[in-house]
Design a protein around this motif. Structure first.
Motif, mmCIF file in Angstrom:
data_model
loop_
_atom_site.group_PDB
_atom_site.id
_atom_site.type_symbol
_atom_site.label_atom_id
_atom_site.label_comp_id
_atom_site.label_asym_id
_atom_site.label_seq_id
_atom_site.Cartn_x
_atom_site.Cartn_y
_atom_site.Cartn_z
ATOM 1 N N ALA A 1 76.862 32.470 87.531
ATOM 2 C CA ALA A 1 76.502 33.856 87.218
ATOM 3 C C ALA A 1 75.790 33.184 88.507
ATOM 4 C CB ALA A 1 75.110 33.234 86.130
ATOM 5 N N PHE A 2 75.562 32.317 89.335
ATOM 6 C CA PHE A 2 75.138 32.251 90.437
ATOM 7 C C PHE A 2 75.968 33.250 91.758
ATOM 8 C CE2 PHE A 2 74.854 30.839 94.615
ATOM 9 C CZ PHE A 2 74.514 31.035 95.402
ATOM 10 N N ASN A 3 77.316 32.836 91.108
ATOM 11 C CA ASN A 3 78.087 33.048 92.039
ATOM 12 C C ASN A 3 78.536 34.823 91.961
ATOM 13 O OD1 ASN A 3 79.391 31.232 93.436
ATOM 14 N ND2 ASN A 3 80.627 30.911 92.052
ATOM 15 N N ARG A 4 78.527 35.572 90.631
ATOM 16 C CA ARG A 4 78.372 37.119 90.866
ATOM 17 C C ARG A 4 76.764 37.380 91.532
ATOM 18 N NH1 ARG A 4 79.614 35.862 85.458
ATOM 19 N NH2 ARG A 4 77.219 35.682 84.746
ATOM 20 N N LYS A 5 75.384 36.856 91.557
ATOM 21 C CA LYS A 5 74.484 38.042 92.325
ATOM 22 C C LYS A 5 74.860 37.146 93.576
ATOM 23 C CE LYS A 5 71.400 36.117 88.193
ATOM 24 N NZ LYS A 5 69.893 35.278 88.482
ATOM 25 N N GLU B 1 82.603 35.801 90.402
ATOM 26 C CA GLU B 1 82.403 34.538 90.120
ATOM 27 C C GLU B 1 83.080 33.412 90.576
ATOM 28 O OE1 GLU B 1 83.461 34.140 85.628
ATOM 29 O OE2 GLU B 1 81.528 35.556 85.072
ATOM 30 N N HIS B 2 84.205 33.812 91.446
ATOM 31 C CA HIS B 2 85.409 33.039 91.728
ATOM 32 C C HIS B 2 85.110 31.927 90.609
ATOM 33 C CE1 HIS B 2 85.528 35.437 95.854
ATOM 34 N NE2 HIS B 2 84.318 35.720 95.836
ATOM 35 N N ILE C 1 79.545 24.219 101.253
ATOM 36 C CA ILE C 1 78.193 23.677 102.354
ATOM 37 C C ILE C 1 79.511 22.229 102.718
ATOM 38 C CG2 ILE C 1 77.008 22.478 101.624
ATOM 39 C CD1 ILE C 1 75.521 24.444 100.410
ATOM 40 N N SER C 2 79.783 21.810 102.064
ATOM 41 C CA SER C 2 80.863 20.081 102.532
ATOM 42 C C SER C 2 81.932 20.600 103.272
ATOM 43 C CB SER C 2 81.234 20.011 100.900
ATOM 44 O OG SER C 2 80.602 19.658 100.100
ATOM 45 N N LEU C 3 82.596 21.631 104.004
ATOM 46 C CA LEU C 3 83.323 22.063 104.564
ATOM 47 C C LEU C 3 85.059 21.243 104.547
ATOM 48 C CD1 LEU C 3 81.546 20.707 108.061
ATOM 49 C CD2 LEU C 3 81.016 23.258 107.077
ATOM 50 N N ALA C 4 84.877 21.375 102.492
ATOM 51 C CA ALA C 4 86.423 21.190 102.200
ATOM 52 C C ALA C 4 86.883 22.886 102.165
ATOM 53 C CB ALA C 4 85.723 20.823 100.888
ATOM 54 N N PRO C 5 88.068 22.322 101.559
ATOM 55 C CA PRO C 5 88.717 23.700 101.234
ATOM 56 C C PRO C 5 88.404 24.331 100.273
ATOM 57 C CG PRO C 5 90.233 22.259 102.316
ATOM 58 C CD PRO C 5 89.030 21.450 101.738
ATOM 59 N N ILE C 6 88.217 25.391 100.407
ATOM 60 C CA ILE C 6 88.020 26.533 98.439
ATOM 61 C C ILE C 6 89.074 27.352 98.168
ATOM 62 C CG2 ILE C 6 85.800 27.076 99.761
ATOM 63 C CD1 ILE C 6 87.357 29.989 101.019
ATOM 64 N N PHE C 7 88.712 27.061 96.964
ATOM 65 C CA PHE C 7 90.633 27.706 96.460
ATOM 66 C C PHE C 7 91.717 25.994 96.244
ATOM 67 C CE2 PHE C 7 87.935 31.737 96.606
ATOM 68 C CZ PHE C 7 87.911 31.742 95.065
#
Length: 160
Positions: free
Chosen positions: A86-90, A95-96, A105-111
């Motif tokens: 819900a946060f991601n939608r806002k 949604e991701h 924030i952790s500088l980590a790869p996404i997806f």
């Protein structure tokens, strides 16, 4: 026997309190953070504190807190909390997946590292079907969602 119990009880109680402070962060670092979304614009310095069960980002302007972001089971901005999707939608307009903000924030790869390309100082990800660009180089991360006009930049704040 009773005397031993009376003597040992306070020691046990106070020794239990002398352990690791549950409210103390495991790590902290100072950062500079830019957040530009259709609903939020911040470009200031602050801190990332990592605790056992959550991460907290505090951003300040002229010594006053302008953003307190807490990422755990829920994601809270200045006390208003939502479930991660819900946060991601806002925030992101989609949604991701639940851990996206924590990964940034952790500088980590996404997806899960999808479409990642290694660079001399980190990596880049260009996920074109989602209009996302994400790059980590050393102690700096840049996330851009062109379609939803979201940009996040995080870099270590170095005192020199």
């Amino acid at each position: 026997m009773n005397r031993i119990f009376v003597f040992l009880l306070p020691l046990i109680v106070f020794a239990g309190c002398a352990g690791v402070n549950a409210s103390a962060p495991k790590s902290s670092k100072s950062i500079s953070m830019l957040i530009k979304t259709p609903k939020l614009r911040i470009n200031d310095a602050g801190f990332i504190h990592r605790y056992n069960k959550f991460t907290q980002v505090q951003i300040y302007n002229s010594g006053k807190s302008v953003l307190e972001l807490k990422i755990g089971e829920q994601i809270c901005i200045n006390g208003a909390c939502d479930e991660p999707l819900a946060f991601n939608r806002k925030f992101f307009g989609r949604e991701h997946y639940a851990g996206l903000l924590e990964d940034i924030i952790s500088l980590a790869p996404i997806f899960g590292g999808r479409d990642a390309t290694k660079t001399s100082c980190g990596f880049t990800q260009n996920i074109s079907e989602l209009s996302l660009k994400y790059a980590v180089c050393g102690d700096k991360a840049t996330f851009e969602d062109a379609k939803n006009r979201v940009k996040i930049e995080i870099k270590d704040f170095k005192f020199e």
